[in-house]
Design a protein around this motif. Structure first.
Motif, short mmCIF file in Angstrom:
data_model
loop_
_atom_site.label_atom_id
_atom_site.label_comp_id
_atom_site.label_asym_id
_atom_site.label_seq_id
_atom_site.Cartn_x
_atom_site.Cartn_y
_atom_site.Cartn_z
N SER A 8 0.91 -1.08 -0.16
CA SER A 8 -0.16 0.10 0.18
C SER A 8 0.90 1.17 -0.09
N LYS A 9 0.64 2.14 -0.76
CA LYS A 9 1.23 3.38 -0.96
C LYS A 9 0.08 4.79 -0.79
N LYS A 30 -5.10 2.76 17.18
CA LYS A 30 -6.39 2.44 17.32
C LYS A 30 -7.43 3.66 16.43
N THR A 31 -6.58 4.70 16.18
CA THR A 31 -7.20 5.74 15.59
C THR A 31 -7.50 5.31 13.96
N ILE A 32 -6.50 4.73 13.50
CA ILE A 32 -6.52 4.45 12.03
C ILE A 32 -7.02 2.70 11.85
N PHE A 139 -6.98 -1.28 5.37
CA PHE A 139 -6.18 -0.37 4.62
C PHE A 139 -7.00 0.64 3.83
N ASP A 140 -8.11 0.27 3.35
CA ASP A 140 -8.87 1.56 2.79
C ASP A 140 -9.50 2.48 3.97
N TYR A 141 -9.90 1.73 5.14
CA TYR A 141 -10.30 2.76 6.15
C TYR A 141 -9.06 3.50 6.56
N ARG A 142 -8.04 2.81 6.75
CA ARG A 142 -6.80 3.51 7.11
C ARG A 142 -6.57 4.88 6.33
N ARG A 143 -6.49 4.41 4.88
CA ARG A 143 -6.12 5.59 3.85
C ARG A 143 -7.30 6.77 4.07
N LYS A 144 -8.57 6.41 4.24
CA LYS A 144 -9.58 7.41 4.27
C LYS A 144 -9.40 8.18 5.67
N LEU A 146 -6.56 8.74 7.36
CA LEU A 146 -5.48 9.65 7.09
C LEU A 146 -5.57 10.89 6.58
N VAL A 147 -6.31 10.78 5.28
CA VAL A 147 -7.04 11.99 4.60
C VAL A 147 -7.84 12.70 5.33
N GLU A 148 -8.51 12.26 6.22
CA GLU A 148 -9.55 12.74 7.11
C GLU A 148 -8.83 13.75 8.05
N LEU A 149 -7.46 13.11 8.72
CA LEU A 149 -6.70 13.66 9.87
C LEU A 149 -5.87 14.60 9.14
N PHE A 150 -5.20 14.42 7.96
CA PHE A 150 -4.13 15.31 7.28
C PHE A 150 -4.54 16.17 6.11
N GLY A 151 -5.60 15.52 5.33
CA GLY A 151 -5.84 16.39 4.27
C GLY A 151 -5.21 15.39 3.11
N ASP A 152 -5.87 15.82 1.79
CA ASP A 152 -5.55 14.89 0.52
C ASP A 152 -4.35 15.68 0.01
N TYR A 153 -3.73 14.56 -0.55
CA TYR A 153 -2.34 15.10 -1.24
C TYR A 153 -2.83 15.53 -2.58
N LYS A 154 -2.44 16.72 -2.89
CA LYS A 154 -2.52 16.98 -4.47
C LYS A 154 -1.25 17.68 -4.83
N ILE A 155 -0.89 17.20 -6.04
CA ILE A 155 0.22 17.65 -6.65
C ILE A 155 0.57 19.19 -6.70
N SER A 156 -0.60 20.00 -6.65
CA SER A 156 -0.59 21.35 -6.47
C SER A 156 0.01 21.99 -5.22
#
Length: 158
Positions: A8-9, A30-32, A139-144, A146-156
């Motif tokens: 997973s990346k 526990k959070t993720i 891992f799908d839950y973890r991915r979502k 982490l985005v909720e906690l830290f934001g979505d990475y965008k190349i911009s």
């Protein structure tokens, strides 16, 4: 003997220090982890991560059956990677490598898990039906999360 690999990346718009501080702290597991897994650390989360650290916890991954899981942190390189290995638990083998790499505008997290299911041929039969989908769901839950906690990475974010 069949050994499976899950990779997973995920990129996050945070510094490598922030990523390391969060991901290397056992209390944040526990959070993720999905709530239905009943994740509860019993011991081993009272110090910053170090090689040789033993962490004991309870999870209820299937049919609400509580399972004790004991992992050892076997390797740590500050802000680069750490490895946890199951010592006791539901798998015949569980070797989980966590890598962090600085990228423009954030950090790349990579997980590589090598694992083996017990019960021989029966384990191989239930792997695609039960185990692999459950790991992908976690891992799908973890991915979502982490985005909720830290934001979505965008190349911009450059």
């Amino acid at each position: 003997m069949k050994i499976y690999t899950l990779k997973s990346k995920q990129n996050l718009p945070i510094s490598i220090e922030e990523a390391w501080d969060f991901l290397s702290n056992p209390k944040n597991l526990k959070t993720i982890t999905p709530d239905y897994m009943g994740f509860n650390i019993l011991s081993g989360d009272d110090k910053p991560m170090f090689s040789g650290q033993i962490i004991q916890y309870i999870v209820t991954p299937i049919l609400s059956i509580p399972t004790k899981w004991v992992t050892e942190i076997t390797h740590v390189q500050d802000k680069k990677y750490f490895v946890d290995e199951q010592r006791f638990g539901p798998y015949s083998l569980w070797h989980h490598k966590h890598f962090l790499k600085k990228i423009p505008g954030g950090v790349e997290m990579e997980d590589i898990i090598d694992y083996k299911i017990p019960m021989g041929i029966l384990g191989q039969i239930i792997h695609p039906i039960l185990v692999k989908p459950k790991l992908n769901e976690i891992f799908d839950y973890r991915r979502k999360k982490l985005v909720e906690l830290f934001g979505d990475y965008k190349i911009s974010n450059l």
